[in-house]
Design an enzyme around this catalytic site. Structure first.
Site, PDB file in Angstrom:
ATOM      1  N   ASP A 175     -26.649  11.224  95.715  1.00 18.17           N
ATOM      2  CA  ASP A 175     -25.510  11.837  95.042  1.00 18.17           C
ATOM      3  C   ASP A 175     -24.655  12.584  96.070  1.00 18.17           C
ATOM      4  O   ASP A 175     -25.155  13.461  96.771  1.00 18.17           O
ATOM      5  CB  ASP A 175     -26.030  12.799  93.968  1.00 18.17           C
ATOM      6  CG  ASP A 175     -24.910  13.389  93.122  1.00 18.17           C
ATOM      7  OD1 ASP A 175     -23.750  12.972  93.287  1.00 18.17           O
ATOM      8  OD2 ASP A 175     -25.207  14.260  92.296  1.00 18.17           O
ATOM      9  N   ASP A 181     -17.577  12.446  94.031  1.00 17.22           N
ATOM     10  CA  ASP A 181     -18.804  12.566  93.251  1.00 17.22           C
ATOM     11  C   ASP A 181     -19.361  11.201  92.870  1.00 17.22           C
ATOM     12  O   ASP A 181     -18.896  10.581  91.913  1.00 17.22           O
ATOM     13  CB  ASP A 181     -18.522  13.396  91.995  1.00 17.22           C
ATOM     14  CG  ASP A 181     -19.791  13.622  91.194  1.00 17.22           C
ATOM     15  OD1 ASP A 181     -20.879  13.564  91.792  1.00 17.22           O
ATOM     16  OD2 ASP A 181     -19.690  13.844  89.975  1.00 17.22           O
TER      17      ASP A 181
END
Ligand SMILES: *[C@@H]1O[C@H](CO)[C@@H](O)[C@H](O)[C@H]1NC(C)=O
Ligand SMILES: *[C@@H]1O[C@H](CO)[C@@H](O)[C@H](O)[C@H]1NC(C)=O
Ligand SMILES: *[C@@H]1O[C@H](CO)[C@@H](O)[C@H](O)[C@H]1NC(C)=O
Ligand SMILES: *[C@@H]1O[C@H](CO)[C@@H](O)[C@H](O)[C@H]1NC(C)=O
Ligand SMILES: *[C@@H]1O[C@H](CO)[C@@H](O)[C@H](O)[C@H]1NC(C)=O
Ligand SMILES: *[C@@H]1O[C@H](CO)[C@@H](O)[C@H](O)[C@H]1NC(C)=O
Ligand SMILES: *[C@@H]1O[C@H](CO)[C@@H](O)[C@H](O)[C@H]1NC(C)=O
Ligand SMILES: *[C@@H]1O[C@H](CO)[C@@H](O)[C@H](O)[C@H]1NC(C)=O
Ligand SMILES: *[C@@H]1O[C@H](CO)[C@@H](O)[C@H](O)[C@H]1NC(C)=O
Length: 434
Positions: free
Chosen positions: A313, A99
């Site tokens: 992301d 992440d």
């Protein structure tokens, strides 16, 4: 904290520190790999996860700015790709969602108060001879946004175990104790003293095969920051496939010359002081088919108050655009697809396809400051199936004021974060061979 979370004390064995010439290599797999799901099921799951995030952000209103000490963190994972490595002595395997939208590294720990199901044995700190509890006074604890140490009389809690709470934009929360131990990577390299969360109460969207989350953000607790590497890269294999790939931390200098054939493009990475974790890019415009959409650059830009902007992301599935931008993209696809729309108000946008035909799909090009990313069709269209009839859909969703380039759009590309120079490079790649 009254839970006797970690029994063993520090006994740090000198382990090989990471050499800058020897990059860390970890295996990466799609979270649903090997589950025997059909592509349709996979994509449904992914759409649900992406949407969960977008809705959460919408319902948050001015959700983006974050101040220390509050539980709201803008790092927003959707579980998609898992990084595999091991923690402790002897090493216990973990598989953590990669992440780039958050910083903390954490895995579920014995004895869980409330844990989600995981297929690997839950990390048992008592079995590791190298684990150490981190006290409130430690630098790592003070880098966390919310800890029990922040509350009350901090001078008296300096020696107590750092109990943290870390939350994500999709509503997920992990609460536990901060510890340090040796991380052992697939290539055999071992790095001592890595701070991570021993998650004892973990709630939220954890339906995949992860045991926790590995933050790759810009903050001091992230994996790249703790490893002190100047760069990292990942290369996501086909999201509907199961081929593993590697995430590299500290890349060989000759990397670019070894990327087979494709053109390497580079753009600036921008920092947002209001949300220092995230990797912002400068997106300037969008072309659908032959039409450059009439979107003012300000629609993608970071505002002075730290809202808006465009991030890349790894923890989000489908790309989201601000509602006005999404609406233009949506309308341009409808105008250019020459297929009837399944339901013009539903997301994602899907079309009706006469049996046995393969539709012409307009190009989708993202114009960054410098490069243009001419997305391959498979990076923005996917097909659901309804009673044997394929339904082509656009893998893009409406979000909040911030544009998020999700991992669906990053498939089959080697993406290199050059932290030393604040540049992001990407090149089309056969990811299982990187
Ligand atoms: C989940 O992870 C375990 C351990 O790595 C692995 O053996 C299993 O195949 C994975 N299951 C799925 C469905 O991906
Ligand atoms: C977790 O696994 C147990 C045993 O396999 C099962 O009974 C339980 O329903 C699972 N819980 C969830 C939330 O999937
Ligand atoms: C963790 O390991 C310790 C030491 O072997 C053992 O006593 C304990 O039962 C283990 N905890 C769990 C929950 O398995
Ligand atoms: C904080 O703790 C110290 C040491 O225990 C004590 O001397 C001090 O009075 C406390 N301060 C407050 C505001 O409670
Ligand atoms: C676990 O955390 C949630 C909030 O994330 C909280 O509502 C719940 O009470 C906690 N459970 C326990 C057993 O502490
Ligand atoms: C990804 O997998 C799907 C389904 O197996 C396939 O249709 C598609 O062509 C693959 N895309 C790439 C780029 O390999
Ligand atoms: C990545 O960083 C390492 C040091 O961490 C450096 O030696 C290497 O040249 C860098 N590689 C690239 C491609 O920037
Ligand atoms: C931030 O700035 C934008 C545009 O300048 C404005 O629309 C928004 O209301 C501002 N948000 C806050 C929280 O001040
Ligand atoms: C179209 O989608 C909207 C939003 O999801 C939904 O409320 C509506 O019922 C759908 N219409 C049809 C005909 O399915």
């Amino acid at each position: 904290m009254s839970n006797k979370m970690v029994h063993k004390l520090v006994l740090l064995v000198t382990v090989l520190a990471i050499a800058s010439s020897a990059p860390v290599r970890m295996q990466l797999m799609h979270t649903d790999a090997g589950r025997g799901l059909t592509p349709r099921e996979l994509l449904h799951r992914m759409a649900q996860r992406s949407r969960a995030r977008a809705e959460r952000l919408l319902s948050d209103g001015a959700s983006v700015p974050v101040t220390p000490g509050k539980l709201d963190d803008s790092g927003v994972p959707d579980t998609e790709y898992l990084a595999h490595f091991a923690i402790g002595t002897p090493a216990q395997p973990v598989q953590l969602t990669l992440d780039s939208g958050s910083d903390l590294i954490w895995t579920q720990c014995q004895r869980c108060i409330s844990c989600f199901n995981q297929s690997l044995p839950v990390f048992n700190a008592s079995l590791s001879s190298t684990v150490a509890e981190l006290p409130c006074g430690s630098a790592a604890c003070q880098d966390l946004p919310a800890t029990a140490c922040n509350a009350g009389n901090s001078s008296s809690t300096n020696n107590q175990l750092c109990v943290y709470s870390y939350s994500y934009g999709d509503g997920s929360v992990t609460i536990g104790g901060l510890v340090a131990d040796t991380f052992v990577f697939g290539d055999g390299s071992a790095v001592p003293d890595m701070a991570f969360g021993c998650g004892l109460n973990n709630t939220g969207i954890f339906k995949s095969n992860e045991t926790g989350i590995a933050g790759f953000g810009r903050g001091p607790l992230s994996l790249p920051s703790q490893l002190k590497v100047d760069n990292f890269s990942y290369c996501f294999t086909n999201i509907t496939g199961s081929a593993p790939s590697s995430v590299l931390l500290g890349l060989p200098a000759n990397l670019h010359s070894s990327s087979a054939g494709g053109v390497v493009q580079t753009t600036r990475l921008i920092q947002n002081p209001s949300i220092p974790t995230l990797y912002y890019l400068s997106l300037k415009g969008i072309t659908v088919g032959s039409t450059m959409l009439p979107i003012p650059e300000s629609a993608f830009a970071l505002t002075n108050n730290g809202t808006g902007g465009t991030i890349i992301d790894s923890g989000t599935g489908m790309t989201t655009f601000p509602p006005d931008v999404y609406s233009l993209v949506h309308d341009a696809f409808i105008a250019q697809m020459s297929l009837p729309v399944l339901n013009a108000t539903a997301t994602p946008l899907c079309f009706k396809l006469p049996a046995g035909t393969k539709p012409d799909v307009p190009k989708l090009i993202l114009h960054f400051d410098g490069p243009t990313l001419d997305l391959p069709r498979d990076n923005y269209m996917f097909e659901l199936e309804d009673e044997g009839v394929p339904i082509p859909c656009l893998a893009i969703l409406p979000g909040d004021a911030m544009t998020t380039i999700g991992n669906y759009q990053q498939q089959n590309m080697h993406i290199i974060y050059d932290l030393a120079n604040n540049m992001l490079s990407f090149v089309p790649a056969q990811c299982d061979e990187v």
